[in-house]
Design a protein around this motif. Structure first.
Motif, PDB file in Angstrom:
ATOM      1  N   LEU A 178      35.405  40.984  26.626  1.00  0.00           N
ATOM      2  CA  LEU A 178      36.385  39.985  27.068  1.00  0.00           C
ATOM      3  C   LEU A 178      37.772  40.604  27.224  1.00  0.00           C
ATOM      4  CD1 LEU A 178      35.324  36.938  24.842  1.00  0.00           C
ATOM      5  CD2 LEU A 178      34.970  37.206  27.313  1.00  0.00           C
ATOM      6  N   GLY A 179      38.138  41.482  26.296  1.00  0.00           N
ATOM      7  CA  GLY A 179      39.437  42.134  26.408  1.00  0.00           C
ATOM      8  C   GLY A 179      39.571  42.914  27.696  1.00  0.00           C
ATOM      9  N   CYS A 180      38.568  43.727  27.995  1.00  0.00           N
ATOM     10  CA  CYS A 180      38.605  44.516  29.227  1.00  0.00           C
ATOM     11  C   CYS A 180      38.577  43.620  30.456  1.00  0.00           C
ATOM     12  CB  CYS A 180      37.430  45.490  29.265  1.00  0.00           C
ATOM     13  SG  CYS A 180      37.496  46.804  28.020  1.00  0.00           S
ATOM     14  N   LYS A 181      37.699  42.626  30.457  1.00  0.00           N
ATOM     15  CA  LYS A 181      37.531  41.747  31.616  1.00  0.00           C
ATOM     16  C   LYS A 181      38.840  41.042  31.983  1.00  0.00           C
ATOM     17  CE  LYS A 181      34.872  37.739  33.240  1.00  0.00           C
ATOM     18  NZ  LYS A 181      34.409  38.358  34.508  1.00  0.00           N
ATOM     19  N   TYR A 182      39.502  40.479  30.983  1.00  0.00           N
ATOM     20  CA  TYR A 182      40.692  39.687  31.278  1.00  0.00           C
ATOM     21  C   TYR A 182      41.973  40.509  31.318  1.00  0.00           C
ATOM     22  CZ  TYR A 182      37.698  35.665  31.168  1.00  0.00           C
ATOM     23  OH  TYR A 182      36.698  34.765  31.468  1.00  0.00           O
ATOM     24  N   ALA A 183      41.900  41.765  30.866  1.00  0.00           N
ATOM     25  CA  ALA A 183      43.063  42.637  30.986  1.00  0.00           C
ATOM     26  C   ALA A 183      43.150  43.313  32.350  1.00  0.00           C
ATOM     27  CB  ALA A 183      43.040  43.705  29.893  1.00  0.00           C
TER      28      ALA A 183
END
Length: 259
Positions: free
Chosen positions: A116-121
């Motif tokens: 989720l961190g990578c996806k939304y960053a």
């Protein structure tokens, strides 16, 4: 060299203590504006106040919270240059004792949280070099040397950390193929003297040990700053030729022959 990440915007998960706190301090010391996130909002604000940064509550396994945090980062800072997916947990149970609930908990915090961190960053990080110059944005994920070795008491933890390492390679190549100007690497720490390591080693009622400077002995624990220095390097333009790697930070533990 001072100012290695001068003017960059960085977000660290699990930044209220241990490795995350050390990461926040190292990035801020070298010029980054650091957003400290943690489930413990009060502790996150304490760290942020000490380094002149920002703080937000974040449960990394909650997709809606990630959306809210990234929207706030875009509103307040206009984008993101550095993401450190550091938040983690560990429960010591062998495969026979580990419940499905605990197994999924490890996956939620480590694998889902990193995903989720990578996806939304990515929308906030891509093409930042076109306006900011430099070598591009950097994502640093936290794996573990435990995923490379057969520790019998942490099958859920090792599975989750192995997943982070594999996912890191996939995301790194995607970003490179899309020419986003985002590098994605992982670190694999060994034994580091943090509250989590202290607690699981049965020293929960003791103060953290002071890890002296200088060469470390074989099997000696590292200090949080030993990992934070590597995070800082990967976040800086000095590491622009490193991409898709999982780098052990373990005092030679993984390299040493085991008989």
């Amino acid at each position: 060299m001072a100012g290695r990440v001068e003017g960059r915007v960085a977000l660290v998960t699990g930044g209220a203590m241990g490795l995350g706190k050390a990461d926040c301090e190292a990035l801020a010391r070298e010029g980054a504006k650091v957003i400290v996130t943690d489930r413990d909002a009060e502790l996150a604000h304490t760290v942020a106040d000490s380094i002149g940064g920002d703080a937000m509550a974040l449960d990394v396994a909650d997709e809606q919270q990630w959306k809210y945090v990234m929207h706030a980062v875009a509103e307040r800072h206009g984008g993101l240059d550095i993401l450190v997916n550091n938040a983690g947990n560990v429960i010591f149970e062998n495969i026979e004792d580990c419940s499905l609930e605990h197994f999924k908990l490890h996956l939620d915090i480590h694998v889902v949280g990193t995903f989720l961190g990578c996806k939304y960053a990515l929308p906030l990080m891509k093409h930042r070099h076109k306006t900011n110059g430099g070598g591009g944005s950097s994502i640093v994920n936290m794996a573990s040397t435990a995923a490379l070795m057969g520790y019998p008491m942490i099958p859920a933890y090792t599975a989750a950390k192995g997943g982070i390492s594999s996912m890191t390679r996939s995301i790194a190549i995607h970003c490179q193929d899309e020419r986003y100007g985002i590098r994605v690497n992982a670190l694999a720490p060994g034994g580091i003297e943090t509250p989590m390591v202290r607690d699981i080693s049965g020293r929960g009622d003791e103060e953290l040990m002071e890890i002296a400077d200088g060469p470390l002995p074989q099997d000696g624990l590292g200090a949080p700053k030993d990992v934070a220095g590597c995070v800082l390097f990967l976040a800086s333009d000095e590491a622009r030729f490193l991409n898709g790697l999982t780098i052990p930070v373990d005092n030679g533990l993984d390299a040493r022959p085991h008989h």
